[in-house]
Design a protein around this motif. Sequence first.
Motif, short mmCIF file in Angstrom:
data_model
loop_
_atom_site.label_atom_id
_atom_site.label_comp_id
_atom_site.label_asym_id
_atom_site.label_seq_id
_atom_site.Cartn_x
_atom_site.Cartn_y
_atom_site.Cartn_z
N ARG A 305 71.99 19.93 98.16
CA ARG A 305 71.91 19.79 99.61
C ARG A 305 70.44 19.96 99.97
N LYS A 310 67.53 25.83 99.84
CA LYS A 310 67.32 25.30 98.49
C LYS A 310 65.86 25.20 98.08
N GLY A 360 71.93 10.72 99.39
CA GLY A 360 73.36 10.51 99.55
C GLY A 360 74.12 11.52 98.71
N ASP A 362 76.94 11.71 95.59
CA ASP A 362 77.56 10.85 94.59
C ASP A 362 77.93 11.72 93.38
N LEU A 387 75.88 26.71 91.25
CA LEU A 387 76.71 26.15 90.18
C LEU A 387 75.90 25.20 89.31
N ASN A 388 74.96 24.49 89.95
CA ASN A 388 74.26 23.45 89.21
C ASN A 388 73.50 23.97 88.00
P1 ADP Z 1 75.84 24.96 97.39
O1 ADP Z 1 77.30 25.30 97.35
O2 ADP Z 1 74.97 25.99 98.06
O3 ADP Z 1 75.56 23.58 97.92
P2 ADP Z 1 75.98 25.03 94.49
O4 ADP Z 1 74.95 24.83 93.43
O5 ADP Z 1 76.79 26.27 94.42
O6 ADP Z 1 75.26 24.93 95.89
O7 ADP Z 1 76.99 23.82 94.46
C1 ADP Z 1 76.59 22.56 94.82
C2 ADP Z 1 77.63 21.56 94.36
O8 ADP Z 1 77.51 20.37 95.11
C3 ADP Z 1 77.43 21.15 92.93
O9 ADP Z 1 78.69 20.81 92.38
C4 ADP Z 1 76.53 19.91 93.07
O10 ADP Z 1 76.59 19.08 91.95
C5 ADP Z 1 77.11 19.29 94.28
N1 ADP Z 1 76.18 18.45 95.03
C6 ADP Z 1 75.25 18.85 95.94
N2 ADP Z 1 74.61 17.78 96.46
C7 ADP Z 1 75.14 16.68 95.86
C8 ADP Z 1 74.90 15.27 95.97
N3 ADP Z 1 74.00 14.78 96.81
N4 ADP Z 1 75.65 14.44 95.21
C9 ADP Z 1 76.58 14.94 94.36
N5 ADP Z 1 76.85 16.25 94.23
C10 ADP Z 1 76.14 17.12 94.96
#
Ligand code: ADP
Length: 481
Positions: A305, A310, A360, A362, A387-388
């Motif tokens: 995000r 972030k 976006g 995806d 999580l990432n």
């Molecule tokens: P948060 O919950 O604060 O956004 P986390 O790292 O805990 O951060 O989880 C983010 C989740 O959202 C992960 O599964 C990540 O892959 C997914 N994510 C965030 N942005 C995107 C995007 N633009 N496209 C695909 N997946 C996304």
Amino acid sequence: MKILMASSEVHPFSKTGGLADMVGALAKTLATLGHEVGVLTPLYKGIRERFPAMERMDLEIRLPLGGRMIEAGLWQMTVATGETIYFVEQPEFYERDGIYGTSGGVFSDNAARFLFFAKCAAYLARHLPWQPEVLHLHDWQAAPAALVVNHQKYREGWGNAPRVCLTLHNVAYQGHFSGDTFGLLNLPWDYFHAEGAEFYAGFNCLKAGIVYADLLTTVSPRYAREITLDLGHGMEGMLRKRAAALTGILNGVDYAEWRTENNPHLVHPFNASKLRDKDRNKLALQEELGLPVELGTPLFASVTRLAEQKGMDLLLPALEEMLAAHEMQFVLLGSGDPALEQAFRVLAERFPNKVIAKIGYDAGLSHRIEAASDFFLMPSRYEPCGLNQMYSLRYGAIPIVRRTGGLDDSVVDFNDDPLRANGVKFDELAAPALANAIRKALRIYADKELLNLLRRRGMAADFSWEQSAHEYLRIFQPPPV
Ligand code: ADP
């Protein structure tokens, strides 16, 4: 153990973020371990059509909400042995586009929508025939149920009330409303004071939960400490008072979804003993995104995000400096703040052969990016769990993270412990510190033996849910009498 959870979002029924994944995965794991789990959540628009197997229950809810009497239906769906999802059907509140709002902003009646939901949680904890022993609330939308249960227990004599646990997924989101909103709870006003549900003259849903829940948890051990010190968004003092009740439990990863083999999103499966097949993912992604197809060029990535939390604003100047001086590539997948989206587009224009900015959301591409990249960048200002970084460890992409929250708890730097190192950490919230961390990554990349060692260690790390679920079960146990 019999556990009723309440959450405003639950995967796969509704989702805006990590909360939905956590609740879905924890409920599933607890049920697999042999416990009886119910999950209460609103019946949002479109859920019934997507899950036609759900059934209407013979239980009508009629609860006061300030001066009104609100009626709701209840639906249930058994999703696995021991796991039932309960849906509150209240079309005026939940049958609309969006969970908390639309692109035009948040809904103006969110206080009413979620105070009613919290009341339903307390009501069902009392009236479901299987009598939950624990009511597990998630975030501000469910938190006021802790006060409702507390009131019924201590002032109205509810003898076998469940223990109430509130999990704080991100303390920045509190459900803070004007003081008169407290009236929607239909509780005595003597709860509305500085040591209770009041916060700077307003009614604060999260604080009501923090004060009145029996147990508090958050999603990593380090974040549990940080929110009592300086990352509590005003709740530090109250959280310090409740420190004895507060536990940090790291979220797990759903490895059934986040896997490098038998993954429908990946054309080239790989594992720790077939790292050469990870290279094929890199070449495929470079080709897919239109980057120069060069195995030897280190590939950095972020999937996120684009929000202040972030720290991506710090990444921009660090990347400017590093991209100008070094052979490297960077891929961003993200959306959010329009100014940041634009800034990353501009970066991609300035370095057309080195940077791709995909604006976006995806899910499939996020898997391909994790599988392809050599390093994964997370410069978060704060990160309750994250999580990432855990996904990137499993996918052999070495995480470069700021030393905060769950990032600190899940990534090990060489300076912390050379024998367990699996990533790169930096401390200072500043672009030069981040540029230094990238420099360190480039040195690791140049040493293939070290690179593969760190990758293999990361891929072997196990953040499966079972371990975290056992920690929840441990704290759910009633204290010995
Ligand atoms: P948060 O919950 O604060 O956004 P986390 O790292 O805990 O951060 O989880 C983010 C989740 O959202 C992960 O599964 C990540 O892959 C997914 N994510 C965030 N942005 C995107 C995007 N633009 N496209 C695909 N997946 C996304």
